[in-house]
Design an enzyme around this catalytic site. Structure first.
Site, PDB file in Angstrom:
ATOM      1  N   ASP A 272     -30.611  15.892  20.901  1.00 51.95           N
ATOM      2  CA  ASP A 272     -31.965  15.354  20.756  1.00 51.95           C
ATOM      3  C   ASP A 272     -32.920  16.212  21.572  1.00 51.95           C
ATOM      4  OD1 ASP A 272     -30.266  12.353  20.842  1.00 51.95           O
ATOM      5  OD2 ASP A 272     -31.579  12.886  19.181  1.00 51.95           O
TER       6      ASP A 272
ATOM      7  N   GLY B  59     -25.010   6.937  20.812  1.00 53.72           N
ATOM      8  CA  GLY B  59     -25.123   7.476  22.168  1.00 53.72           C
ATOM      9  C   GLY B  59     -24.597   6.455  23.158  1.00 53.72           C
TER      10      GLY B  59
ATOM     11  N   SER C 271     -24.421  11.257  20.191  1.00 53.32           N
ATOM     12  CA  SER C 271     -25.614  11.902  20.744  1.00 53.32           C
ATOM     13  C   SER C 271     -25.282  12.394  22.150  1.00 53.32           C
ATOM     14  CB  SER C 271     -26.762  10.886  20.824  1.00 53.32           C
ATOM     15  OG  SER C 271     -27.782  11.379  21.684  1.00 53.32           O
TER      16      SER C 271
ATOM     17  N   HIS D 162     -31.675  17.575  16.479  1.00 49.30           N
ATOM     18  CA  HIS D 162     -32.716  16.620  16.039  1.00 49.30           C
ATOM     19  C   HIS D 162     -33.959  16.990  16.816  1.00 49.30           C
ATOM     20  CE1 HIS D 162     -34.166  12.129  16.110  1.00 49.30           C
ATOM     21  NE2 HIS D 162     -34.973  12.895  15.414  1.00 49.30           N
TER      22      HIS D 162
ATOM     23  N   ASP E 107     -29.745   6.527  13.235  1.00 48.05           N
ATOM     24  CA  ASP E 107     -29.730   6.926  14.637  1.00 48.05           C
ATOM     25  C   ASP E 107     -30.591   5.982  15.447  1.00 48.05           C
ATOM     26  OD1 ASP E 107     -30.924   9.968  16.351  1.00 48.05           O
ATOM     27  OD2 ASP E 107     -30.003   8.127  17.085  1.00 48.05           O
TER      28      ASP E 107
ATOM     29  N   GLY F 270     -30.629   4.165  24.205  1.00 53.00           N
ATOM     30  CA  GLY F 270     -30.446   2.831  24.773  1.00 53.00           C
ATOM     31  C   GLY F 270     -31.430   1.783  24.291  1.00 53.00           C
TER      32      GLY F 270
ATOM     33  N   GLY G 227     -37.411   9.027  20.907  1.00 56.23           N
ATOM     34  CA  GLY G 227     -37.850   9.382  22.258  1.00 56.23           C
ATOM     35  C   GLY G 227     -36.871   9.004  23.351  1.00 56.23           C
TER      36      GLY G 227
HETATM   37  O1  LIG Z   1     -32.519   9.990  19.137  1.00 55.08           O
HETATM   38  C1  LIG Z   1     -32.686   8.987  19.775  1.00 55.08           C
HETATM   39  C2  LIG Z   1     -34.026   8.560  20.120  1.00 55.08           C
HETATM   40  O2  LIG Z   1     -34.942   9.579  19.873  1.00 55.08           O
HETATM   41  C3  LIG Z   1     -31.588   8.075  20.220  1.00 55.08           C
HETATM   42  O3  LIG Z   1     -31.435   7.144  19.210  1.00 55.08           O
HETATM   43  C4  LIG Z   1     -30.261   8.772  20.458  1.00 55.08           C
HETATM   44  O4  LIG Z   1     -30.018   9.727  19.525  1.00 55.08           O
HETATM   45  C5  LIG Z   1     -29.135   7.773  20.404  1.00 55.08           C
HETATM   46  O5  LIG Z   1     -29.432   6.782  21.293  1.00 55.08           O
HETATM   47  P1  LIG Z   1     -28.601   5.384  21.408  1.00 55.08           P
HETATM   48  O6  LIG Z   1     -29.530   4.332  20.916  1.00 55.08           O
HETATM   49  O7  LIG Z   1     -27.362   5.464  20.556  1.00 55.08           O
HETATM   50  O8  LIG Z   1     -28.289   5.309  22.865  1.00 55.08           O
END
Ligand SMILES: O=C(CO)[C@@H](O)[C@H](O)COP(=O)(O)O
EC number: 5.1.3.1
Length: 270
Positions: free
Chosen positions: A81, A243, A54, A112, A221, A191, A188
């Site tokens: 995102d 991410g 991400s 996304h 995700d 982390g 949204g």
């Molecule tokens: O899309 C979202 C939330 O909307 C996140 O989940 C990111 O896409 C990835 O985040 P990590 O949890 O991997 O930091």
């Protein structure tokens, strides 16, 4: 200022107060966008393990360098995102930012869309170089028509199921899907902690896809990292968006390879 390290490319909120400059080359590249037109070829978006970083955690002031770094580290695709501050509280970027980053990476881009009325911008995301558009059914007035529109633009179509959205939402439109995304956090923010309760939903989605006989990728995700990816893979996921966890690895390449190995091992044991 020397070569930027991986940590220098983290979001400023994560690497507070470290003024770094992006290399001049990243600014001099011409803006280019790829046009995808006509029916989407029978693309396979992930019936083998795919690791999809991400872009959310990166420092947006060094976006070109960061996506180039993720691409070079072995990303199968990058996930953008897009959030509008309406469908979800957070506000990130739109198609113009993605188009600016497009020339900096050779790997595919997926968008996304966590936005209200996303269908109004599908063409802009495809023109920005996104080969896969993932939407939430709750954001669409007419989900079937919207997914068909994405495919007519030449992109793959994905349906995102938030933790509270039933798998059944995917059933009536399976013939229009290239990917189902089972969110393992509430959409949204990056982390967030992984919701292990979503593994049962991943398993049900896997049954639905396998029962359809269609080539539909199953993506997860949210909170995906070394400690959680095996559970999601064992439950039936093929594609893993990561991410925050990637930036905690010794290097991006090692992080991606570690996740890939863990997912493949868990999938083999399935
Ligand atoms: O899309 C979202 C939330 O909307 C996140 O989940 C990111 O896409 C990835 O985040 P990590 O949890 O991997 O930091």
């Amino acid at each position: 200022m020397g070569q930027l390290g991986d940590l220098d490319l983290l979001h400023a909120a994560t690497v507070a107060g470290r003024p770094v400059r992006s290399p001049a080359s990243a600014r001099s590249r011409p803006h280019a966008s790829r046009l995808l037109r006509g029916p989407a070829p029978a693309r396979r978006f992930g019936v083998a393990v795919r690791i999809v970083p991400s872009v959310l955690p990166v420092d947006f002031a060094h976006l070109g360098e960061a996506v180039a770094r993720l691409d070079a580290a072995g990303a199968d695709r990058l996930q953008w995102d897009a959030m509008d501050g309406q469908f979800v509280p957070n506000l990130t970027f739109g198609p113009d930012v993605i188009a600016a980053a497009r020339p900096h990476a050779g790997c595919g881009f997926e968008a996304h869309l966590m936005c209200e009325r996303p269908e109004e911008l599908f063409e802009r995301y495809v023109d920005a170089g996104c080969e896969l558009i993932i939407v939430h059914p709750e954001s669409l007035r007419q989900p079937h028509a919207a997914l068909r529109q994405i495919r007519e633009l030449g992109a793959g179509a994905g349906l995102a199921l938030s933790p509270g959205t039933p798998v059944a939402f995917a059933e009536p439109v399976l013939d229009l899907l290239d990917l189902v995304l089972v969110m393992t956090v509430n959409p949204g923010f990056g982390g967030q902690p992984y919701l292990v309760s979503m593994e049962a939903k991943v398993a049900r989605t896997r049954e639905l896809i396998d029962g359809s006989g269609r080539e539909i990728a199953l993506e997860v995700d949210g909170g995906i990292g070394p400690d959680t990816i095996a559970g999601a893979a064992a439950a039936g996921a093929d594609v893993f968006v990561a991410g925050t966890s990637l930036w905690r690895a010794a290097s991006l390449a090692e992080g991606i390879e570690d996740l890939r190995a863990r997912a493949e091992a868990a999938r083999t044991a399935r």
